[in-house]
Design a protein around this motif. Structure first.
Motif, PDB file in Angstrom:
ATOM      1  N   MET A   1       0.999  -0.981   0.003  1.00  0.00           N
ATOM      2  CA  MET A   1       0.096   0.205  -0.032  1.00  0.00           C
ATOM      3  C   MET A   1       0.887   1.184  -0.016  1.00  0.00           C
ATOM      4  N   LYS A   2       1.143   1.895  -1.152  1.00  0.00           N
ATOM      5  CA  LYS A   2       2.300   2.882  -1.229  1.00  0.00           C
ATOM      6  C   LYS A   2       1.825   4.024  -2.043  1.00  0.00           C
ATOM      7  N   ARG A   3       1.402   3.851  -3.184  1.00  0.00           N
ATOM      8  CA  ARG A   3       1.073   4.831  -4.072  1.00  0.00           C
ATOM      9  C   ARG A   3       0.270   5.850  -3.488  1.00  0.00           C
ATOM     10  N   THR A   4      -0.828   5.719  -3.443  1.00  0.00           N
ATOM     11  CA  THR A   4      -2.018   6.547  -2.864  1.00  0.00           C
ATOM     12  C   THR A   4      -2.098   6.686  -1.440  1.00  0.00           C
ATOM     13  N   ASP A   5      -1.363   5.625  -0.795  1.00  0.00           N
ATOM     14  CA  ASP A   5      -1.461   5.580   0.663  1.00  0.00           C
ATOM     15  C   ASP A   5      -0.616   6.557   1.361  1.00  0.00           C
ATOM     16  N   ASP A   6       0.472   6.970   0.790  1.00  0.00           N
ATOM     17  CA  ASP A   6       1.525   8.187   1.051  1.00  0.00           C
ATOM     18  C   ASP A   6       0.630   9.596   0.847  1.00  0.00           C
ATOM     19  N   ALA A   7      -0.085   9.351  -0.244  1.00  0.00           N
ATOM     20  CA  ALA A   7      -0.454  10.862  -0.750  1.00  0.00           C
ATOM     21  C   ALA A   7      -1.978  10.993   0.297  1.00  0.00           C
ATOM     22  N   LEU A   8      -2.560   9.819   0.801  1.00  0.00           N
ATOM     23  CA  LEU A   8      -3.702  10.174   1.568  1.00  0.00           C
ATOM     24  C   LEU A   8      -3.193  10.554   2.783  1.00  0.00           C
ATOM     25  N   LEU A   9      -2.061   9.726   3.466  1.00  0.00           N
ATOM     26  CA  LEU A   9      -1.623  10.280   4.682  1.00  0.00           C
ATOM     27  C   LEU A   9      -1.193  11.589   4.732  1.00  0.00           C
ATOM     28  N   GLN A  10      -0.631  12.350   3.572  1.00  0.00           N
ATOM     29  CA  GLN A  10      -0.063  13.708   3.634  1.00  0.00           C
ATOM     30  C   GLN A  10      -1.374  14.471   3.527  1.00  0.00           C
ATOM     31  N   ALA A  11      -2.326  14.291   2.811  1.00  0.00           N
ATOM     32  CA  ALA A  11      -3.467  14.914   2.601  1.00  0.00           C
ATOM     33  C   ALA A  11      -4.076  15.048   4.142  1.00  0.00           C
ATOM     34  N   PRO A  58      -3.141  -2.228  -3.597  1.00  0.00           N
ATOM     35  CA  PRO A  58      -2.553  -2.703  -2.404  1.00  0.00           C
ATOM     36  C   PRO A  58      -3.046  -3.855  -1.822  1.00  0.00           C
ATOM     37  N   PHE A  59      -4.207  -4.302  -2.186  1.00  0.00           N
ATOM     38  CA  PHE A  59      -4.855  -5.548  -1.450  1.00  0.00           C
ATOM     39  C   PHE A  59      -4.355  -6.853  -2.402  1.00  0.00           C
ATOM     40  N   HIS A  60      -3.543  -6.676  -3.611  1.00  0.00           N
ATOM     41  CA  HIS A  60      -3.093  -7.808  -4.212  1.00  0.00           C
ATOM     42  C   HIS A  60      -2.523  -8.658  -3.272  1.00  0.00           C
ATOM     43  N   THR A 128      -4.106  -1.026   6.787  1.00  0.00           N
ATOM     44  CA  THR A 128      -2.727  -1.688   7.156  1.00  0.00           C
ATOM     45  C   THR A 128      -2.996  -3.070   7.809  1.00  0.00           C
ATOM     46  N   ASP A 129      -3.851  -3.325   8.575  1.00  0.00           N
ATOM     47  CA  ASP A 129      -3.996  -4.468   9.601  1.00  0.00           C
ATOM     48  C   ASP A 129      -4.159  -5.613   8.719  1.00  0.00           C
ATOM     49  N   VAL A 130      -5.331  -5.420   7.738  1.00  0.00           N
ATOM     50  CA  VAL A 130      -5.422  -6.743   6.896  1.00  0.00           C
ATOM     51  C   VAL A 130      -4.168  -7.154   6.177  1.00  0.00           C
ATOM     52  N   VAL A 131      -3.566  -5.999   5.371  1.00  0.00           N
ATOM     53  CA  VAL A 131      -2.336  -6.492   4.756  1.00  0.00           C
ATOM     54  C   VAL A 131      -1.176  -7.174   5.472  1.00  0.00           C
ATOM     55  N   LEU A 132      -1.198  -6.521   6.765  1.00  0.00           N
ATOM     56  CA  LEU A 132      -0.018  -7.266   7.754  1.00  0.00           C
ATOM     57  C   LEU A 132      -0.538  -8.555   8.163  1.00  0.00           C
ATOM     58  N   GLU A 133      -1.817  -8.632   8.312  1.00  0.00           N
ATOM     59  CA  GLU A 133      -2.206  -9.965   8.915  1.00  0.00           C
ATOM     60  C   GLU A 133      -1.949 -11.090   7.605  1.00  0.00           C
ATOM     61  N   SER A 134      -2.251 -10.644   6.399  1.00  0.00           N
ATOM     62  CA  SER A 134      -2.057 -11.583   5.521  1.00  0.00           C
ATOM     63  C   SER A 134      -0.676 -12.004   5.145  1.00  0.00           C
TER      64      SER A 134
END
Length: 143
Positions: A1-11, A58-60, A128-134
């Motif tokens: 989860m990188k591309r828009t995740d960083d942009a979302l966090l910054q926004a 990000p969920f792939h 973040t939790d669902v990706v890390l759990e996987s």
């Protein structure tokens, strides 16, 4: 989860900063800053929605053989759609307040934006939790 995740966090961080700025005597300028930042958040959320729906999004990485994770991804996508809708409605509301000649209700706008921010934080944490759990399960840490 990188591309828009960083942009979302910054926004989100910019919106938090604008929201906490002092408004007395500068209500219209404050509302205009909130309006502009909400427009940015709305745009980033649209991109984030598109990215999470993409096959290489990000969920792939999420284990599609685990029904609980598949369900959680579906729930997160619904939450993202709801948050994007809320951001759009709030942006329209704040934009109209910025265009009116009367003094805007800064306290009400703050409450509505804080509610949106809380939802966006929960959404980011859930993603973040669902990706890390996987990933943890794939590595055997979940055993």
């Amino acid at each position: 989860m990188k591309r828009t995740d960083d942009a979302l966090l910054q926004a989100v961080e910019r919106l938090e900063k604008v929201l906490t700025a002092e408004a007395p005597g500068q209500e219209h300028a404050w509302v205009e800053r909130v309006d502009g930042t909400l427009a940015e958040v709305e745009q980033v959320l649209r991109g984030h929605r598109a990215e999470t729906a993409a096959p290489d999004g990000p969920f792939h990485e999420v284990d599609q053989t685990r029904p609980t994770l598949v369900r959680r991804v579906s729930e997160l996508r619904r939450e993202l759609a709801a948050e994007a809708g809320e951001a759009k409605a709030l942006h329209v509301e704040v934009h109209q307040a910025a265009e009116r000649g009367s003094a805007p209700d800064v306290a009400a706008i703050r409450r509505h934006v804080e509610h949106l921010l809380a939802g966006l934080r929960r959404l980011r944490d859930g993603e973040t939790d669902v990706v890390l759990e996987s990933i943890d399960t794939d590595l055997g840490a979940g055993d």
